[in-house]
Design an enzyme around this catalytic site. Structure first.
Site, PDB file in Angstrom:
ATOM      1  N   CYS C 269       0.838  -1.192   0.000  1.00 31.80           N
ATOM      2  CA  CYS C 269       0.000   0.000   0.000  1.00 31.80           C
ATOM      3  C   CYS C 269       0.879   1.250   0.000  1.00 31.80           C
ATOM      4  O   CYS C 269       1.834   1.357   0.765  1.00 31.80           O
ATOM      5  CB  CYS C 269      -0.883  -0.014   1.252  1.00 31.80           C
ATOM      6  SG  CYS C 269      -1.779   1.524   1.508  1.00 31.80           S
ATOM      7  N   CYS C 294      -4.653   0.547   0.194  1.00 29.41           N
ATOM      8  CA  CYS C 294      -5.543  -0.379   0.900  1.00 29.41           C
ATOM      9  C   CYS C 294      -6.995  -0.058   0.599  1.00 29.41           C
ATOM     10  O   CYS C 294      -7.422   1.091   0.677  1.00 29.41           O
ATOM     11  CB  CYS C 294      -5.382  -0.243   2.416  1.00 29.41           C
ATOM     12  SG  CYS C 294      -3.916  -0.986   3.073  1.00 29.41           S
ATOM     13  N   CYS C 300      -5.960   1.172   6.708  1.00 25.89           N
ATOM     14  CA  CYS C 300      -4.880   2.010   6.188  1.00 25.89           C
ATOM     15  C   CYS C 300      -4.527   3.118   7.169  1.00 25.89           C
ATOM     16  O   CYS C 300      -3.404   3.557   7.272  1.00 25.89           O
ATOM     17  CB  CYS C 300      -5.325   2.609   4.858  1.00 25.89           C
ATOM     18  SG  CYS C 300      -3.991   2.967   3.729  1.00 25.89           S
TER      19      CYS C 300
END
Lengths: 258, 334, 316
Positions: C269, C294, C300
């Site tokens: 990510c 994400c 996240c």
């Protein structure tokens, strides 16, 4: 009499409202023999066949099938799941119109694999190779395995339907006019295939047809139906060469080659 | 069911042969019985004959040495009967007995018209004997053969067929009984070969052997040899008979009927379309059949063949047109 | 600007449902109390709860229920909303996500809907929620016992692509004849060399019923297996609910020689650096530049070593 019958239908009667589909039909099929039901359209042959296969519950009568373990099963007394299982494994049904007996939405290989997958086989490779093997046995080119049946010709569809039914090695196959609507040469090929498979797999079969030549070629015993009743029965060659009933004589004399 | 001992069985003794048989001949006959018996037993196991067994199976035990069978008419031991069949009504050595057989056709579409094909026919055929059926055209010769084969239902009268050790009455037999008879005891060569598309002549002739439990490669070898004797060359053997001439078809037909050792043979005009050489081959084949104890009933138009193979003649007179009408017995339906 | 941020974290200012309802209420003089708690009347809630109990008792079995007319059309989550409305109570903490994110339009609207009609607390932190209503994703954070996932389901019947008849599919479920499901997988392998179903991957619940887990990516299927949380599925248009009780086996269908496998990515990510979450591919500029982020926005947002962070607090 050697042994007990594989299937015994007694006094099957089915009424479509006031019209009789079939009346008081009794028959027996023994392992490894082919019985033909002949008669013209509307004589009740298909009704009898559907009653025997369990697809249609007759108004009266009983169908007793002796399964692989030697147990006598009353087909219409079974729970629905068991009956459907029987129709998927030990019995086969070849429809007159192949698209009734095939899943036109999936490939030919999937059609043949259907019964195997329903039976619990979870190995893709094995299922696919069995499907390939059966495609070869019914003389369809191997590269057609992944094609949809919509691209097949009539004769190929019928052969695919046969492969789909035979993949679980059924002991009794019911054929409803398997050669109806096919060209003569295609018909010959299909009949040859059925004959060969019947001998090599020791199949018992009930064959419904209006074509006496087909009956003569494939069956050992014959029953003539008219108006829902069986009017004459016996050895195929005896009924066709020495017909007693007027209707049978009419049928035999009307056929070009019987 | 213990091992089959020849001492238990009464070998089928041909009628006219010397009572003092050579031991070699006895053994040959006993081998024949053994083989037929094992084929019958295979079928009676309710399954298709086991394809793994060779079709010429050696006997389970050796024939007892020095055991010359007594002449016909005396039983050394009680003859064991088949489990489910009535007591044999055929005498020893009798293979087919026809008693007062009549066949009348009722043609509903033509009137109805009554056609009397056979009237009050009686005869007996013994093992190793060939009976020729003669008579003018239309006198019912083919119909007679077809009645014996179960292809026509007799209107009245009786037909007894030897089946192994017992006898089967066609009057009482159902369709499956007749199928069993055809498998074990009755061979039939018709006048016409029904052509199945796409099947080669070799397969057509091999099929009766395969159906009786012979491995396919041995069956094909035997078929090929027999077709060779009948002058059907190899290259023709691989083709379907649809394109054959009449004579070639007749020879394929003959081969199909004669390839397996039927205890009773029914031959309908076997030499009709054949040349001299093939006629002699057919005579030879019939002689071989008689030698192994088969009973043959044949319709022969060729006088030479008739004189060469037949031991007895049954002449069918045409039914008298003005004679007493005999009503057909009730429909012989199953 | 109404800034009721204490209760409605992450709410867009202006034009919210609560404001509309509040205005109407002010006009009537009654406020949001003009509506029943959680919108549905108590009899309806009782009926849906009964259906849910039946669904929990028969894991994976589709229970019909009489779906009500909701203030949004079919296809906008009416099934999930009815399920949530039937089970939510004043003490619950609600999280609503759509494609893993708390801040897409649908997530915002649905959260506001529930919040306005119940007054319950809402959150974006997965671990704090007691009810999580979701469309098309299961959060990355593992669920705990006592949490309830509510899924919005468009088509509850996994065999519908191959068998159009409802009567026939019900019979197949009843008789446990699932050959048709494997036909679909067979076709995939024949055509693509592998099972190509990427979302709404059918699974067997408790070894008895085949179910469609709603269009979650197959990446999320393993999260259902023996999960300590309760999973409820609601389909509004089709009027079915079904359930996976806690600690129930959920096995994705596959072949022995083509086993079930989840998606994986080469990238991590771009925001939080996670390598084990489901990544969305986002086009960031007109030149076709992309980044992988994400899908689960809450996942996240969290950082290891720090406490849970709500949306709108601190920089992301």
């Amino acid at each position: 009499m050697n042994g007990r019958p594989l299937l015994a239908a007694s006094r099957i009667t089915h009424l479509y409202g006031p019209t009789a589909g079939c009346l008081d039909v009794s028959l027996e099929v023994f392992p490894g023999e082919i019985l033909a039901l002949v008669g013209e359209s509307g004589s009740g042959k298909t009704t009898v066949l559907k009653a025997i296969s369990g697809q249609l519950r007759p108004s009266a009568g009983q169908v007793i099938y002796r399964d692989g373990q030697g147990r006598d099963l009353d087909i219409h007394g079974l729970p629905e799941g068991h009956r459907r299982l029987l129709l998927r494994t030990e019995l086969g049904f070849v429809h007159q119109n192949p698209s009734d007996g095939l899943n036109m939405a999936v490939s030919a290989g999937a059609n043949i694999a259907d019964r195997l997958l329903s039976g619990g086989d979870r190995c893709y490779g094995r299922v696919r190779s069995k499907a390939l093997g059966w495609l070869a046995r019914v003389e369809i080119a191997q590269d057609r395995l992944d094609d949809r049946p919509g691209h097949y010709s009539g004769g190929m569809l019928q052969r695919l339907q046969i492969a789909r039914n035979l993949v679980t090695a059924p002991r009794l196959v019911l054929l409803d006019e398997p050669t109806g609507g096919l060209d003569v040469s295609v018909q010959a090929r299909l009949l040859d295939l059925i004959r060969g498979l019947a001998v090599s797999l020791n199949l018992a079969a009930i064959l419904v047809t209006h074509d006496l030549a087909v009956a003569r070629l494939l069956s050992q015993r014959l029953m003539v139906m008219k108006g829902g009743r069986v009017i004459e029965s016996g050895l195929t060659d005896q009924v066709l060469d020495d017909p007693h009933e007027p209707y049978t004589q009419l049928l035999v004399s009307s056929t070009l080659d019987a | 069911m213990g091992p089959i001992r020849t001492g238990d069985r009464k070998p089928i003794v041909p009628r006219h042969e010397s009572q003092n048989l050579e031991k070699r001949q006895v053994e040959a006959m006993n081998l024949e019985i053994m083989r037929r018996e094992s084929m019958r037993l295979k079928y009676s196991n309710n399954d298709r004959p086991d394809a793994g067994l060779p079709c010429r199976r050696p006997p389970i035990v050796r024939p007892a040495a020095g055991n010359v069978p007594s002449p016909m008419g005396e039983a050394t031991e009680a003859v064991p009967t088949l489990a489910a069949s009535p007591s044999p009504r055929l005498g020893p050595g009798e293979m087919v007995r026809v008693g007062s057989l009549s066949k009348t056709f009722v043609l509903h579409l033509s009137g109805p018209a009554i056609l009397r094909a056979l009237e009050d026919v009686s005869f007996t055929v013994h093992s190793g004997e060939c009976l020729a059926v003669t008579g003018p055209s239309g006198s019912g010769k083919s119909s007679l053969l077809r009645c014996v084969y179960g292809n026509y239902l007799p209107s009245s009268g009786e037909i007894l067929i030897r089946d192994g050790l017992g006898a089967v009455s066609l009057r009482e037999a159902g369709p499956r009984d007749i199928l069993g008879l055809r498998l074990r005891s009755l061979g039939y060569v018709s006048q016409f070969l029904r052509v199945i598309p796409r099947v080669s002549a070799l397969e057509v002739v091999a099929e009766p052997l395969v159906a009786r439990g012979c491995p396919p490669d041995i069956a094909r070898a035997e078929a090929s040899e027999l077709l060779g004797r009948l002058h059907v060359p190899r290259r023709l053997q691989a083709l379907p008979p649809a394109t054959f001439s009449g004579g070639e078809r007749q020879r394929v037909n003959l081969a199909r009927g004669l390839v397996w050792p039927a205890p009773i043979l029914l031959l309908d005009e076997p030499t009709a379309s054949l040349d001299q050489a093939n006629k002699m081959v057919v005579c030879e084949l019939i002689r071989e059949a008689k030698k192994r104890g088969a009973a043959v009933i044949g319709v022969f138009h060729d006088r030479e063949v008739l004189s060469l193979v037949s031991d007895a003649i049954h002449d069918l007179r045409p039914p008298l047109p003005g004679g007493p009408p005999r009503p057909p017995s009730g429909g012989q339906e199953d | 600007m109404n800034e009721d941020k204490g209760r409605a974290a992450g709410l867009e200012p202006g034009g919210s449902i609560s404001e509309i309802l509040g205005r109407r209420g002010r006009e009537d003089g009654e406020g949001a109390k003009a509506y029943n708690f959680a919108y549905l009347d108590e009899d309806t809630k009782r009926e849906i709860r009964r259906a849910l109990l039946k669904a929990v008792a028969i894991p994976g079995y589709q229970v019909p229920f009489a779906g009500r007319e909701m203030p949004m059309p079919y296809g906008w989550g009416t099934g999930g909303i009815q399920v949530t409305s039937s089970i939510i109570g004043p003490g619950d903490v609600l999280k609503v996500i759509d494609q893993g994110s708390d801040d897409t339009t649908n997530a915002v609207s649905i959260r506001a809907f529930h919040q306005a009609l119940t007054g319950v607390a809402t959150t974006t932190v997965t671990g704090r929620a007691s009810i999580i209503q979701t469309r098309h994703r299961i959060p990355e954070t593992p669920l705990k016992e006592g949490q309830i996932m509510v899924y919005q389901v468009p088509l509850p019947e996994p065999m519908r692509p191959l068998e159009p008849s409802e009567l026939e599919t019900r019979t197949l479920h009843a008789l446990m004849e699932y050959g048709t499901m494997y036909l679909r997988l067979y076709e995939d392998v024949a055509k693509h060399g592998e099972i190509a179903i990427s979302y709404d991957y059918p699974a067997m619940v408790a070894g008895r019923y085949a179910m469609s887990p709603s269009p979650i990516p197959r990446f999320d299927n393993p999260k259902l297996d023996r999960s300590p949380a309760l999973h409820l599925f609601g389909a509004g248009r089709e009027r079915r609910v079904y359930a996976v009780p806690p600690h129930t086996s959920v096995r994705s269908l596959d072949f022995s020689d083509h086993p079930f496998a989840v998606q994986s990515w080469d990238q991590a990510c771009a925001i939080c650096g996670a390598t084990d979450s489901y990544l969305d591919e986002i086009v960031v500029d007109d030149q076709g530049g992309r980044m992988f982020v994400c899908s689960d926005s809450d996942h996240c947002r969290q950082r290891p070593g720090r406490g849970p962070v709500e949306a709108g607090q601190g920089k992301t």
